[in-house]
Design an enzyme around this catalytic site. Structure first.
Site, mmCIF file in Angstrom:
data_model
loop_
_atom_site.group_PDB
_atom_site.id
_atom_site.type_symbol
_atom_site.label_atom_id
_atom_site.label_comp_id
_atom_site.label_asym_id
_atom_site.label_seq_id
_atom_site.Cartn_x
_atom_site.Cartn_y
_atom_site.Cartn_z
ATOM 1 N N ASP A 50 0.850 -1.252 -0.022
ATOM 2 C CA ASP A 50 0.039 0.061 0.011
ATOM 3 C C ASP A 50 0.835 1.060 -0.072
ATOM 4 O OD1 ASP A 50 -3.043 -0.856 1.526
ATOM 5 O OD2 ASP A 50 -1.203 -2.165 1.636
ATOM 6 N N THR A 121 -6.832 -4.596 0.930
ATOM 7 C CA THR A 121 -5.751 -5.043 1.562
ATOM 8 C C THR A 121 -5.929 -6.167 2.601
ATOM 9 O OG1 THR A 121 -4.940 -2.607 1.748
ATOM 10 C CG2 THR A 121 -3.951 -4.134 3.496
#
Ligand SMILES: Nc1ncnc2c1ncn2[C@@H]1O[C@H](COP(=O)(O)O)[C@@H](OP(=O)(O)O)[C@H]1O
Ligand SMILES: [Mg+2]
Ligand SMILES: [Mg+2]
Ligand SMILES: [Mg+2]
Length: 307
Positions: A50, A121
């Protein structure tokens, strides 16, 4: 880059390559095996993928378009990045498209780009790699007008040699990178969260009496299911997604005739001063004309709770 093309086309064309580069970073972090997981809150994970994907996208975009506003999920980031993360080229095929009149003379100052460097995620950390997308949403004023959805692991399940694909949409132009398919008539398939449900969100799903519920990760991934005929609606009656989750998906979906709003049918605003939370939940439909049915059939207490 053809400087003569309108800004919106140049921005979308460049964002396609930036999202593709970020997707490669996501695959590299995964294959190196050091995810560097941090919980930013409660069940709100962030990984090295990320962080790095966001740095790649923001550093690249801000060099090319210095006067646009960019808002990324992972906060303000250091723009010093390895030189091979810096994207300098665009996807030329977009530059030739006919731009609708209302987008022809947009200037950088009017544009906000919402970046979700890795959507899904939670699923990424669990190895559900096809749920992961990179989202770059383009807003002009308060409206989402363009979106890029890159899926870095497209083809993974079928063992494809070369992984990844990139879908795009611009309102008034259309979509590309995939073939839009309408979901089957006479059925109701609903996509919803896999990892962030709560009792209210469950109540909304139950009230809609679906033939099938697909609990999958990622806002980008769920909207892709709508665009490829695998689900009729995406329903999430909880105010915990954010503008970067919905800007790109909304623009691509609406460019092909779908809709994405809060649970009461209200359109989210994407200007730089807006709050980030999608406090009214997410309701998206593959066929915009179905939207009213879902709003009517979501229990009143759910709609009230998400005001
Ligand atoms: N309660 C919550 N806390 C943190 N993030 C949430 C959340 N509910 C939804 N989200 C975020 O909204 C996106 C879609 O959620 P879901 O996959 O559960 O449908 C994911 O984006 P990210 O993976 O980019 O953070 C997810 O993390
Ligand atoms: Mg997140
Ligand atoms: Mg997200
Ligand atoms: Mg994210």
């Amino acid at each position: 880059m053809a400087q003569s093309s309108p800004l919106i086309l140049r921005l979308a064309a460049f964002s396609i390559n930036a999202a593709n580069r970020a997707g490669k970073i996501i695959r590299d972090v995964w294959s190196q095996g050091e995810l560097g997981i941090v919980d930013k809150g409660k069940n709100d994970l962030q990984t090295e993928a990320d962080r790095s994907a966001q740095r790649c996208i923001i550093a690249s975009l801000s060099r090319q378009f210095p006067n646009i506003t960019i808002i990324g999920e992972e906060g303000s980031t250091n723009c010093e990045v390895p030189s091979d993360w810096l994207v300098t080229e665009s996807d030329e095929s977009l530059l030739q498209l006919n731009c609708p009149k209302e987008l022809l003379s947009v200037s950088e100052k009017e544009v906000v780009v919402w970046v979700d460097p890795l959507d899904g995620t939670s699923e990424y950390t669990q190895g559900l790699l096809e749920h992961v997308t990179v989202l770059v949403g383009i807003a002009v004023g308060s409206k989402a007008v363009g979106g890029i959805i890159h899926q870095p692991y497209y083809g993974h399940a079928s063992g494809a040699e070369s992984l990844g694909r990139t879908l795009w949409g611009i309102k008034g132009i259309g979509v590309g990178g995939f073939t839009p398919i309408l979901p089957p008539a006479n059925q109701r398939i609903i996509a919803t969260t896999r990892s962030h449900s709560n009792p209210l969100a469950e109540q909304a799903i139950e009230a809609l009496k679906a033939d099938k519920v697909l609990a999958v990760g990622g806002a980008g991934h769920k909207v892709m299911l709508l665009m490829e005929g695998k689900a009729h609606a995406y329903v999430f009656a909880r105010g915990t997604t954010k503008r970067w989750d919905t800007c790109a998906p909304e623009a691509v979906l609406e460019a092909m005739g779908g809709r994405l709003t809060d649970m009461r049918g209200g359109q989210y605003e994407y200007d730089q001063n807006t709050i980030h939370e999608n406090t009214g939940g997410v309701l998206a439909t593959a066929k915009g004309e179905d939207h009213a049915w879902y709003i009517q059939n979501i229990p009143e207490n759910v709609r009230e709770a998400l005001k």
